[in-house]
Design a protein around this motif. Structure first.
Motif, PDB file in Angstrom:
ATOM      1  N   GLN A 211       0.852  -1.187   0.000  1.00 22.77           N
ATOM      2  CA  GLN A 211       0.000   0.000   0.000  1.00 22.77           C
ATOM      3  C   GLN A 211       0.892   1.243   0.000  1.00 22.77           C
ATOM      4  O   GLN A 211       1.778   1.376   0.857  1.00 22.77           O
ATOM      5  CB  GLN A 211      -0.854  -0.034   1.285  1.00 22.77           C
ATOM      6  CG  GLN A 211      -1.808   1.107   1.408  1.00 22.77           C
ATOM      7  CD  GLN A 211      -2.612   1.022   2.711  1.00 22.77           C
ATOM      8  OE1 GLN A 211      -2.548   0.030   3.437  1.00 22.77           O
ATOM      9  NE2 GLN A 211      -3.352   2.056   3.019  1.00 22.77           N
ATOM     10  N   LEU A 212       0.686   2.142  -0.978  1.00 15.93           N
ATOM     11  CA  LEU A 212       1.474   3.383  -1.002  1.00 15.93           C
ATOM     12  C   LEU A 212       0.858   4.373  -0.022  1.00 15.93           C
ATOM     13  O   LEU A 212      -0.357   4.608  -0.040  1.00 15.93           O
ATOM     14  CB  LEU A 212       1.474   3.998  -2.402  1.00 15.93           C
ATOM     15  CG  LEU A 212       2.052   3.137  -3.525  1.00 15.93           C
ATOM     16  CD1 LEU A 212       2.040   3.913  -4.844  1.00 15.93           C
ATOM     17  CD2 LEU A 212       3.465   2.685  -3.201  1.00 15.93           C
ATOM     18  N   LEU A 213       1.680   4.941   0.837  1.00 15.64           N
ATOM     19  CA  LEU A 213       1.220   5.935   1.806  1.00 15.64           C
ATOM     20  C   LEU A 213       1.855   7.281   1.458  1.00 15.64           C
ATOM     21  O   LEU A 213       2.852   7.329   0.730  1.00 15.64           O
ATOM     22  CB  LEU A 213       1.662   5.543   3.228  1.00 15.64           C
ATOM     23  CG  LEU A 213       1.320   4.114   3.688  1.00 15.64           C
ATOM     24  CD1 LEU A 213       2.029   3.808   5.004  1.00 15.64           C
ATOM     25  CD2 LEU A 213      -0.180   3.959   3.850  1.00 15.64           C
ATOM     26  N   ASP A 214       1.308   8.360   2.005  1.00 11.39           N
ATOM     27  CA  ASP A 214       1.903   9.685   1.747  1.00 11.39           C
ATOM     28  C   ASP A 214       3.372   9.708   2.147  1.00 11.39           C
ATOM     29  O   ASP A 214       4.196  10.359   1.530  1.00 11.39           O
ATOM     30  CB  ASP A 214       1.195  10.764   2.591  1.00 11.39           C
ATOM     31  CG  ASP A 214      -0.205  10.970   2.091  1.00 11.39           C
ATOM     32  OD1 ASP A 214      -0.482  10.515   0.965  1.00 11.39           O
ATOM     33  OD2 ASP A 214      -1.010  11.559   2.836  1.00 11.39           O
ATOM     34  N   ASP A 215       3.676   9.005   3.239  1.00  6.65           N
ATOM     35  CA  ASP A 215       5.031   9.071   3.786  1.00  6.65           C
ATOM     36  C   ASP A 215       5.773   7.742   3.663  1.00  6.65           C
ATOM     37  O   ASP A 215       6.671   7.450   4.432  1.00  6.65           O
ATOM     38  CB  ASP A 215       4.962   9.485   5.270  1.00  6.65           C
ATOM     39  CG  ASP A 215       4.046   8.567   6.077  1.00  6.65           C
ATOM     40  OD1 ASP A 215       3.345   7.753   5.462  1.00  6.65           O
ATOM     41  OD2 ASP A 215       4.058   8.664   7.317  1.00  6.65           O
ATOM     42  N   GLY A 216       5.391   6.909   2.696  1.00  2.00           N
ATOM     43  CA  GLY A 216       6.140   5.669   2.517  1.00  2.00           C
ATOM     44  C   GLY A 216       5.259   4.529   2.062  1.00  2.00           C
ATOM     45  O   GLY A 216       4.419   4.686   1.176  1.00  2.00           O
ATOM     46  N   ILE A 217       5.432   3.358   2.693  1.00  4.78           N
ATOM     47  CA  ILE A 217       4.645   2.186   2.278  1.00  4.78           C
ATOM     48  C   ILE A 217       4.260   1.335   3.478  1.00  4.78           C
ATOM     49  O   ILE A 217       4.853   1.438   4.556  1.00  4.78           O
ATOM     50  CB  ILE A 217       5.421   1.258   1.306  1.00  4.78           C
ATOM     51  CG1 ILE A 217       6.763   0.813   1.924  1.00  4.78           C
ATOM     52  CG2 ILE A 217       5.606   1.849  -0.042  1.00  4.78           C
ATOM     53  CD1 ILE A 217       7.264  -0.469   1.299  1.00  4.78           C
ATOM     54  N   ALA A 218       3.263   0.484   3.251  1.00  5.45           N
ATOM     55  CA  ALA A 218       2.956  -0.596   4.189  1.00  5.45           C
ATOM     56  C   ALA A 218       2.780  -1.843   3.337  1.00  5.45           C
ATOM     57  O   ALA A 218       2.303  -1.765   2.200  1.00  5.45           O
ATOM     58  CB  ALA A 218       1.672  -0.294   4.950  1.00  5.45           C
ATOM     59  N   GLY A 219       3.185  -2.970   3.858  1.00  2.15           N
ATOM     60  CA  GLY A 219       3.029  -4.222   3.113  1.00  2.15           C
ATOM     61  C   GLY A 219       2.361  -5.264   3.984  1.00  2.15           C
ATOM     62  O   GLY A 219       2.500  -5.244   5.214  1.00  2.15           O
ATOM     63  N   PHE A 220       1.601  -6.149   3.346  1.00  3.29           N
ATOM     64  CA  PHE A 220       1.030  -7.286   4.072  1.00  3.29           C
ATOM     65  C   PHE A 220       1.435  -8.554   3.332  1.00  3.29           C
ATOM     66  O   PHE A 220       1.138  -8.721   2.151  1.00  3.29           O
ATOM     67  CB  PHE A 220      -0.505  -7.183   4.153  1.00  3.29           C
ATOM     68  CG  PHE A 220      -1.120  -8.358   4.858  1.00  3.29           C
ATOM     69  CD1 PHE A 220      -1.093  -8.434   6.246  1.00  3.29           C
ATOM     70  CD2 PHE A 220      -1.699  -9.394   4.147  1.00  3.29           C
ATOM     71  CE1 PHE A 220      -1.638  -9.534   6.911  1.00  3.29           C
ATOM     72  CE2 PHE A 220      -2.247 -10.495   4.803  1.00  3.29           C
ATOM     73  CZ  PHE A 220      -2.213 -10.560   6.192  1.00  3.29           C
ATOM     74  N   ILE A 221       2.148  -9.429   4.043  1.00  9.19           N
ATOM     75  CA  ILE A 221       2.576 -10.700   3.443  1.00  9.19           C
ATOM     76  C   ILE A 221       1.785 -11.801   4.145  1.00  9.19           C
ATOM     77  O   ILE A 221       1.943 -12.001   5.362  1.00  9.19           O
ATOM     78  CB  ILE A 221       4.092 -10.940   3.646  1.00  9.19           C
ATOM     79  CG1 ILE A 221       4.868  -9.762   3.084  1.00  9.19           C
ATOM     80  CG2 ILE A 221       4.549 -12.242   2.983  1.00  9.19           C
ATOM     81  CD1 ILE A 221       5.669  -9.034   4.086  1.00  9.19           C
TER      82      ILE A 221
END
Ligand SMILES: Cc1cc2nc3c(=O)[nH]c(=O)nc-3n(C[C@H](O)[C@H](O)[C@H](O)COP(=O)(O)OP(=O)(O)OC[C@H]3O[C@@H](n4cnc5c(N)ncnc54)[C@H](O)[C@@H]3O)c2cc1C
Length: 367
Positions: free
Chosen positions: A203-213
């Motif tokens: 997931q692209l965020l304003d201040d970076g990313i989050a990932g779900f594996i």
């Protein structure tokens, strides 16, 4: 000291265990020790890539990993639910055309069981304190149950992680850099997750990313460049159980030589880098299997040449990928939202990217 002395493997993480298994399979004598009293319960490395599965076929471990693990078949990149990029891993040009998601704790347990079946017991609660190199071998001081004893070995294999005592005592530097940014991770179960659980979601965020594996139906690993990985919008999904949580800084470091006098280095003792793409454990296990082959063939002088190049390539790739995914600004935003999806819609470009993701561009030096 004689040529009948065993090799001493320091560290019973995935890399030391792979070295032990691959050496035992080839009839090389060995003793493996770990400072801890049991395998690590932490899930840490999740991604097992195609070359690792192929590499472990000979020791019979692959089938057990496949039955215990969860197959990730797609990668999706989205922004507030709008899909920017979808990558089917079936395009990985290999018979294992998926990423196997298996917690490191289970990988270690499977390797430990296979090693025991090969007649080798890992000596838990045994720490390497120091060693000396002598003509033809090494003398190590091991500490167990409050007592020190001397152990003579043909050579020492340092698979003792990023703070390696073996590396430090050999005077081998670990040059590189650390990123200031802190990442957070959490193993969680999820309800109402809008994506299938065979898909890794970025997931692209304003201040970076989050990932779900995903690690299975309904649970997996959330990781973000936010210190608290749980502080990420999940589009209506609800977090259920929270298991292991941790924070980490990304560092890029590599030794200049993997061998000096009576010691060899493998795994995190020799290289550390960003977890982007889940390459670290796979790279270290390939070091270990390569070293086992070279020792059995008497061609261990090639070890640094073969494995330094592979480590260098992974450091470069993970640095570029991590910076590409976490940088923000007009150019970076345009690249990730427009250029990357367009480029990856072209078959040969996509297959090349997937080869890189799966580690298939690295030479299979363990063969
Ligand atoms: C949060 C996180 C997520 C990660 N995700 C991934 C991923 O998805 N995919 C991937 O490939 N990699 C991943 N990694 C990296 C991966 O966990 C490491 O690359 C891997 O554990 C390295 O294995 P190793 O055997 O070299 O070292 P370690 O796993 O660190 O094992 C070293 C062992 O040596 C023992 N030891 C240390 N000193 C001594 C001593 N003096 N005497 C005796 N024993 C000693 C320790 O007790 C330990 O058991 C991740 C790492 C972290 C922290």
């Amino acid at each position: 000291m004689s040529n009948d002395d065993p090799y001493l493997i320091v560290g019973g993480g995935p890399v030391g265990l792979t070295a032990a298994l691959e050496m035992a399979r080839r009839g090389l004598p060995l003793h493996i020790v770990d400072d801890d009293f049991a395998p690590s319960p932490e899930s840490r490395a999740l991604a097992v890539h195609a070359p690792t599965l192929e590499m472990l076929e000979a020791s019979g471990v692959t089938d057990r990993m496949l039955s215990a693990g969860h197959k990730v078949r797609n990668v999706v990149v989205h922004e507030t639910g709008r899909v920017i990029l979808s990558l089917p891993l079936s395009d990985i040009p290999h018979r294992y055309n998926f990423i196997l998601s298996l917690p490191q704790s289970q990988t270690e347990q499977i390797l430990t069981d296979a090693l025991a079946a090969a007649g080798v017991q890992l000596a838990y609660g045994t720490r390497l304190d120091s060693y000396e190199c002598n003509p033809g071998g090494a003398t190590a001081t091991l500490h167990n149950q409050g007592k020190s004893h001397r152990f003579t070995a043909r050579a020492i294999i340092g698979a003792d992680g990023s703070r390696s005592v073996v590396r430090k005592q050999a005077g081998i530097g670990f040059d590189g850099e650390s990123e200031p940014q802190e990442f957070g991770l959490a193993d969680i179960s999820l309800d109402n997750w809008p994506w299938p659980f065979d898909t890794a979601v970025v997931q692209l965020l304003d201040d970076g990313i989050a990932g779900f594996i995903p690690m299975g139906e309904g649970f997996g690993r959330l990781v973000s460049n936010r210190e608290n990985a749980l502080d990420v919008a999940l589009h209506g999904a609800k977090i259920g159980k929270v298991g292991w949580t941790s924070t980490f800084h990304v560092s890029y470091r590599q030794v200049e030589t993997y061998q000096r006098d009576c010691i060899y280095l493998a795994g995190d003792a020799a290289h550390i880098h960003s977890p982007a793409g889940g390459m670290g454990m796979n790279l270290g296990m390939a070091d270990a299997a390569t070293l086992a082959r070279l020792l059995a063939e008497g061609s261990e002088a090639q070890y640094t040449i073969l494995r330094h190049a592979a480590g260098q390539a992974v450091l470069k790739q993970t640095r570029e990928n991590t910076r590409g995914m976490t940088s923000r600004g007009p150019v970076a935003n345009f690249m990730i939202r427009h250029v990357a999806p367009l480029a990856l819609s072209i078959g040969p470009v996509r297959r090349k990217a997937l080869r890189g993701l799966a580690g298939l561009d690295l030479p299979a030096t363990w063969r």
